[in-house]
Design a protein around this motif. Structure first.
Motif, short mmCIF file in Angstrom:
data_model
loop_
_atom_site.label_atom_id
_atom_site.label_comp_id
_atom_site.label_asym_id
_atom_site.label_seq_id
_atom_site.Cartn_x
_atom_site.Cartn_y
_atom_site.Cartn_z
N ALA A 1 -2.58 -23.84 -11.43
CA ALA A 1 -3.75 -23.63 -10.84
C ALA A 1 -3.48 -22.75 -9.58
O ALA A 1 -3.12 -23.21 -8.55
CB ALA A 1 -4.57 -24.89 -10.54
N ILE A 2 -4.00 -21.43 -9.85
CA ILE A 2 -3.74 -20.46 -8.37
C ILE A 2 -4.69 -20.68 -7.46
O ILE A 2 -5.96 -20.30 -7.77
CB ILE A 2 -3.32 -18.98 -8.76
N PRO B 1 -14.26 -16.82 -6.44
CA PRO B 1 -13.73 -17.68 -7.31
C PRO B 1 -12.49 -17.98 -6.46
O PRO B 1 -11.61 -17.15 -5.96
CB PRO B 1 -13.21 -17.28 -8.49
N VAL B 2 -12.11 -19.43 -5.93
CA VAL B 2 -10.89 -19.78 -5.30
C VAL B 2 -9.66 -20.27 -6.43
O VAL B 2 -8.77 -20.15 -5.95
CB VAL B 2 -11.38 -21.08 -4.54
N MET B 3 -10.27 -21.11 -7.31
CA MET B 3 -9.09 -21.43 -8.33
C MET B 3 -9.04 -20.65 -9.54
O MET B 3 -10.10 -20.26 -10.21
CB MET B 3 -9.38 -22.98 -8.73
N SER B 4 -7.82 -20.24 -9.91
CA SER B 4 -7.76 -19.40 -11.39
C SER B 4 -6.87 -20.20 -12.15
O SER B 4 -5.64 -20.52 -11.79
CB SER B 4 -7.21 -18.15 -11.33
N LEU B 5 -7.30 -20.64 -13.14
CA LEU B 5 -6.43 -21.82 -14.01
C LEU B 5 -6.01 -20.95 -15.19
O LEU B 5 -6.54 -20.37 -15.91
CB LEU B 5 -7.40 -22.76 -14.55
N VAL B 6 -4.63 -20.78 -15.00
CA VAL B 6 -3.78 -19.94 -16.06
C VAL B 6 -2.74 -20.65 -16.80
O VAL B 6 -2.35 -21.67 -16.31
CB VAL B 6 -3.00 -18.59 -15.11
N GLY C 1 -11.33 -18.12 -13.61
CA GLY C 1 -10.86 -17.58 -12.47
C GLY C 1 -11.58 -16.30 -11.92
O GLY C 1 -12.71 -16.02 -12.23
N GLY C 2 -10.64 -15.38 -11.56
CA GLY C 2 -11.17 -14.17 -11.26
C GLY C 2 -11.71 -12.95 -12.25
O GLY C 2 -12.74 -12.28 -12.02
N ASP D 1 -17.17 -30.83 -12.63
CA ASP D 1 -16.69 -31.38 -13.42
C ASP D 1 -15.22 -30.74 -13.97
O ASP D 1 -14.27 -31.32 -14.00
CB ASP D 1 -17.43 -31.69 -14.55
N LEU D 2 -15.39 -29.42 -14.00
CA LEU D 2 -14.17 -28.46 -14.31
C LEU D 2 -12.99 -28.86 -13.43
O LEU D 2 -11.80 -29.09 -13.47
CB LEU D 2 -14.41 -27.24 -14.88
N LEU D 3 -13.38 -28.43 -12.10
CA LEU D 3 -12.54 -28.36 -11.06
C LEU D 3 -11.86 -29.73 -10.55
O LEU D 3 -10.76 -29.57 -10.28
CB LEU D 3 -13.28 -27.57 -9.62
#
Length: 357
Positions: free
Chosen positions: A7-8, A231-236, A324-325, A342-344
């Motif tokens: 999670a970036i 967006p603050v979090m990018s889930l990669v 994310g972005g 819920d996701l975050l």
């Protein structure tokens, strides 16, 4: 090599979003809501990133407030649920925390304290979860005055602020304003994230931006980017396997998806053990090599499958963004039948948080 799932967290985007909330709160101020481990972003790092911008934090419980103190921050902290044990009232005094009182039981815990902490009072204006009835406020204030308890202000929470067509927010605002008329010295706090985007909605002295700080929408009819949020979090993660499914072949538990034509498929190293929702079904979007793809079959604990028809040259090791972005979390949440909150908050500790900017 570590597992590629991360999670970036873009702290500059976080600061940008707080700045938007702060500007909308003028002439009042905005307390940064960092509860639930900073909405899954890491409470200590989030609080530290906002330390020069936010004059006050808000959390749900004592443990979260103490995590901020452990991070070396001395800002005022408001405990939105108050405390859950009598002994914690003295901790609030020691740590300069401001509990929000919502029950007679919490009031009773103030009796045995020689120097009570500064408190807020929660009024129930229609949410009907927590709070004192507005008609009881004069008696409450008289009782607290006798006990020499300093009340900072009054707080309420909106039930329908995310829906611009619903008039209930105006009703709740009016109830609070009427209750506060007799106590002009008290600060008022009503504004959740959604309230910041309601035309003509007063935010009074302190607003409480939460989900908007993290770039997701608080509104029913607009995404975070449409509201000007970043967006603050990018889930990669990455593809760890690529193969072609022939017609009639299935993938995953329950064999819920079946190929009708030859279909290139990739396996991504992320699953519900990482907090990605198991209920995200076939068709939920993701991004591989900058191109949108769709999930197929059921999400497993540690992996999920994507249809690579739009990126037939994809190979193991290629990057995948789950949100994310490139892919808004609000869209993913809607596809999965849930909300961005819920996701975050569901991203598990197994996923490393990597902080940038």
């Amino acid at each position: 090599m570590p597992r590629p799932t991360q999670a970036i967290i873009d702290l500059e985007a976080l600061r940008f979003n707080y700045g938007l909330a702060r500007d909308r709160a003028v002439p009042g101020q905005a307390m940064a809501v960092v509860k639930a481990d900073g909405y899954g972003h890491g409470i200590a790092r989030v609080a530290q990133a906002l330390a020069s911008d936010a004059p006050c934090y808000a959390v749900a419980c004592l443990e979260e407030a103490l995590a901020i103190r452990k991070a070396g921050l001395a800002h005022p902290i408001v405990l939105l649920e108050g405390v859950h044990a009598e002994k914690d009232m003295s901790v609030c005094l020691e740590q300069s925390l401001e509990p929000v009182l919502h029950s007679d039981m919490q009031l009773s815990w103030l009796r045995g304290i020689a120097t009570p902490p500064v408190v807020w009072l929660k009024l129930n204006t229609g949410m009907n979860r927590l709070g004192f009835e507005p008609r009881d406020l004069p008696a409450l204030m008289a009782r607290l005055d006798q006990q020499e308890v300093r009340v900072r202000g009054l707080m309420t929470h909106f039930a329908c602020a995310d829906d611009l067509a619903d008039p209930f927010t105006q009703v709740q605002t009016a109830v609070l304003e009427k209750a506060a008329e007799a106590f002009p010295g008290l600060l008022l706090s009503v504004g959740n994230s959604a309230a910041h985007f309601r035309p003509e909605q007063p935010l009074f002295h302190w607003s409480r931006p939460g989900i908007m700080l993290y770039g997701a929408t608080p509104m029913l009819d607009a995404s975070g980017p449409e509201l000007g949020l970043k967006p603050v979090m990018s889930l990669v993660s990455e593809l760890i396997s690529v193969r072609t499914l022939e017609p009639g072949m299935t993938v995953g538990y329950g064999a819920t998806w079946q190929a009708e034509i030859p279909t290139p498929m990739g396996i991504v190293a992320i699953g519900y053990g990482d907090g990605y929702p198991r209920h995200a079904g076939t068709g939920t979007p993701a991004v591989v090599n900058g191109t949108r793809v769709r999930l197929i079959g059921r999400v497993s604990m540690d992996m999920l499958a994507v249809d690579l028809s739009s990126v037939p040259d994809a190979q193991p090791g290629d990057p995948v963004e789950l949100w994310g972005g490139q892919l808004g979390i609000d869209e993913v949440a809607a596809s999965a039948g849930t909300i961005a909150y819920d996701l975050l908050t569901g991203v598990t500790p197994r996923v490393p948080r990597v902080y940038v900017n």
